[in-house]
Design an enzyme around this catalytic site. Sequence first.
Site, PDB file in Angstrom:
ATOM      1  CB  SER A 104      -0.950   0.004   1.204  1.00 60.94           C
ATOM      2  OG  SER A 104      -0.237   0.105   2.419  1.00 60.94           O
TER       3      SER A 104
ATOM      4  CG  ASP B 222       5.344   0.048   5.605  1.00 61.49           C
ATOM      5  OD1 ASP B 222       6.227  -0.133   6.466  1.00 61.49           O
ATOM      6  OD2 ASP B 222       4.439  -0.777   5.377  1.00 61.49           O
TER       7      ASP B 222
END
Length: 415
Positions: free
Chosen positions: A154, A208
Site C-alpha cells: 500500500s 513504509d
Amino acid sequence: MQSERTMDLKTVLTSSPGKIILHGEHAVVHGTTALASSLNLRSYLQLISSPDAITLNFPDLDLQGTWDSKTTDETFSALVKYGDDGDAFLDDVALESLKEFAGLSDDVTTKNLAVIAFLYLYICIFKSKSLSELPGLKALATSNLPTGAGLGSSAAFSSSLAAGLLLVSGTIPVPSDGTDWTKGHYQVINRWAYQGERVIHGNPSGIDNAVSVSGGALRYRAKVFEPLDEMPSLKILLVNTNVARSTKVLVAGVKDRLEKYPGVIRPVFNAIEDISQRCQSVLASLRKIENVTSESRDNSSNCCELYQTMEELIDMNQSFLKILGVSHQTIEHICSVTAEFDIHSKLTGAGGGGCVFALVRPDFSEETLKKVMAKLKDFGYDSWITSIGGVGVCYHPDVEDVKKQGFSLPSNFTI
C-alpha cells in the site's frame, strides 16, 4: 496568487519499491531499533490525460471505477480545507462523504480504500494548485508486490500515486538530463504518500512510505527515521506463506506476553536491539567492500565473514521472534526447508504468516537456488529472488526506462 494551470504532461509513469523489515519487528513498538530496507519488487502507476472523466483500473485488486471530473469537483470543492502549508485536505466528515460518493461506504475493505486514497490525493493535490476545475485522468495501477503480505504494497502504491499526481499537476518537476529530484521534492512526495497511507491504514508509523520514497534503508526508533547511507544491495530469497494475519492482534499478543513475563521478554527486546545495531555495522562494512573496484583476497575473506555474521543474526532473531509468540508453523516450516540447503531465514514484518526472507550469499549456486524454490513451491509457497537496498520512487519517461533500470513490469501492465 498561483496562476491557473492545466496539466503539463499527457502521460506519466512512476514506480516505487516495497519494503522489508530486516530486524527489530515488534521490539520496535517497545522502544528498540528497527532496520527497514527497500525491496526490488515495485508498484507502478500510469496516468493519462482524459477529457472529462476519472477512470481507475486496478487489476491486482480487481477494481475499476469511473467518475465525472466536473461532478467530483462540484461535490468536493466546498468540502476542501487548507492547512497552514497550503496543502488541501478533507477532514473525517468529508472523507466519509468521499466513500459514499465512490459507492464504497458500505463495503470499506483495505483494497477498496486504495480507490479512496486515489480520489483523496487526486482532489487534494489538484485543489492545492488552485485549478478552476479538476482535470480528467485515466489511471492504471499494477504491482509485483503481493498484497497483505507485510511488504509495504500500500505504501508503494501511495508513493507512486503521490509522485504521479504531483508531476501531472506541475507541483514537482520532471527529472531530466541526468538530474534528480531535490530533497525538498522527495519530502513533498513523502508527505502526500503518508496521506495516502493514512486513508488506507488509519494511523501508520510512516516507515513504509518513507522507505518507498527514499529507497535504500533506514533505522527507526521512537518515531525518528534515520537513513542508512552505507547500505549495500543484497540478494535475497523472499517467500510468501500465503497465510493472512492481523498485525493488531499480534502486537497485542506481544504486549500481553511482556506483561506476563517481563523478566523474560524485556531481555529479548534488548537482545533484538543488539542484533539491529550489529546488523547496521555489518551492512556498512559490506558497503565498503562493495565500493572496492578490484577485489582482493582479503576483501573476499572479509565478505564471507560478514555474510556469516548476517546469517547468525538472522537465526538468532528468528528464535527471539518465536519466543515473542509471533512466528507460525508455516514460517518455521519454511525456515527448516531453507536450512536443508544452508540458507538462513526469518520472518519479516508482523509475523503470524506473511513473508519470510533469507539472505543469499554471492557465491551461492543458482542451480541449488532453483531446487530450493521448487521444493518451496511443492509445499504451496510462492517465492522470488530479488534484492534489497535499491532506489526509491522513480519517474520513467517510457517503458524502456523501466527495463534500463533493471525493473520488471507486471504482466498485467498495459499501455
